[in-house]
Design an enzyme around this catalytic site. Structure first.
Site, PDB file in Angstrom:
ATOM      1  N   CYS A  22     106.697  62.897  35.889  1.00 54.24           N
ATOM      2  CA  CYS A  22     105.770  63.965  36.270  1.00 54.24           C
ATOM      3  C   CYS A  22     105.211  63.716  37.673  1.00 54.24           C
ATOM      4  CB  CYS A  22     104.649  64.111  35.246  1.00 54.24           C
ATOM      5  SG  CYS A  22     103.826  62.574  34.769  1.00 54.24           S
ATOM      6  N   GLY A  23     106.047  63.187  38.546  1.00 52.78           N
ATOM      7  CA  GLY A  23     105.646  63.001  39.932  1.00 52.78           C
ATOM      8  C   GLY A  23     104.515  62.005  40.093  1.00 52.78           C
TER       9      GLY A  23
END
Length: 292
Positions: free
Chosen positions: A91-92
């Site tokens: 998720c970055g």
């Protein structure tokens, strides 16, 4: 220089990866819609709850009958940091931004001679903080099996936090999470929940509204404050869930685009290598024919 077979295998591998990231992007987009609706639906209630408690708190002030959750212990020596992150990765920078804010706060408190305790909600934040602050961790809440965040989950966390306060384990508690703004924007946020802090109540046209409370304001506030802590934690969980899906959707979109660019570059390299092989074969055939 890689062979044609190696290039072809790599192209197929990247195509498979692109299919996975594209699927994850679509799943995150579907989950984001529900998570965003839940977060936005929970904001008015949380804001109104804080407004009501803020009005009561301003009336009670520093009176002797003020609830302990409002007045505090009279000290700020021991701080409990409730860190909310995700249970899954990919998720970055979602988890990193929260942990970075927490690390900065921990260093500030330790430099000031304060005692720090950490309660983590979410596996990824726990893994990152455990590397440097394992001795500061006092508890962990596992939400791996929870598909949809509910008020019951927030109530359990709030009950643990309040029980530790009643036991005298800390003086100040703060929660750390990401506030959802958009798919590409999630803001790391720090909110103090114990002792409760409220903004000054707004007054319309300079006139204040008077209310009579039965039972007393102190008794009402005594009952509302634990619910207020649970509401703030629930709101933070909802904001975090929406932020996580937004960050994952954005990260998977970038990964899909990067995979496409890599496939294009590898395809060009494959075609050039194949053309060079064919050219060499033609040269060999022509040279052999001329030799005859």
């Amino acid at each position: 220089m890689p062979s044609l077979k190696d290039l072809k295998n790599r192209i197929e591998s990247v195509k498979s990866t692109r299919k996975i990231t594209k699927a994850m992007q679509m799943v995150a987009a579907a989950k984001l819609r529900r998570a965003q609706e839940a977060a936005e639906a929970g904001r008015p209630y949380a804001e109104r709850m804080l407004a009501v408690m803020g009005g009561l708190a301003s009336s009670v002030g520093n009176s002797e009958g003020a609830p302990r959750l409002l007045a505090g212990t009279g000290s700020d020596q021991t701080h409990l940091l409730v860190v909310m992150t995700s249970e899954r990765g990919l998720c970055g920078g979602f988890n990193t931004t929260i942990v970075r804010l927490v690390r900065t706060r921990i260093e500030e408190l330790l430099a000031a001679g304060k005692t720090v305790k950490i309660l983590t909600v979410g596996k990824k934040g726990r893994e990152q903080l455990k590397r440097d602050y394992a001795e500061l961790m006092v508890a962990h809440v596992d939400l791996t099996e929870v598909k949809n965040i509910g008020y019951a989950n927030a109530s359990e966390i709030a009950a643990d936090v309040l029980a530790r306060f009643d036991a005298g384990e800390y003086d100040v508690a703060s929660i750390y999470f990401n506030t959802f703004q958009s798919v590409i924007s999630q803001v790391p946020t720090e909110t103090q929940i114990v002792p409760a802090k409220f903004d000054a109540p707004e007054e319309a046209d300079g006139a204040s509204t008077l209310y009579d409370y039965e039972p007393s304001e102190e008794a009402v506030l005594e009952d509302l404050l634990p619910r207020g802590v649970a509401t703030q934690i629930f709101s933070a969980l909802l904001e975090n869930a929406a932020s996580e899906q937004g960050a994952r959707m954005s990260a998977m979109d970038n990964a899909t685009r990067n995979a496409g660019d890599m496939i294009d570059k590898l395809t060009i390299q494959y075609n050039r290598s194949r053309q060079a092989v064919i050219t060499n074969e033609l040269i060999e055939i022509i040279s052999g024919a001329e030799a005859l």
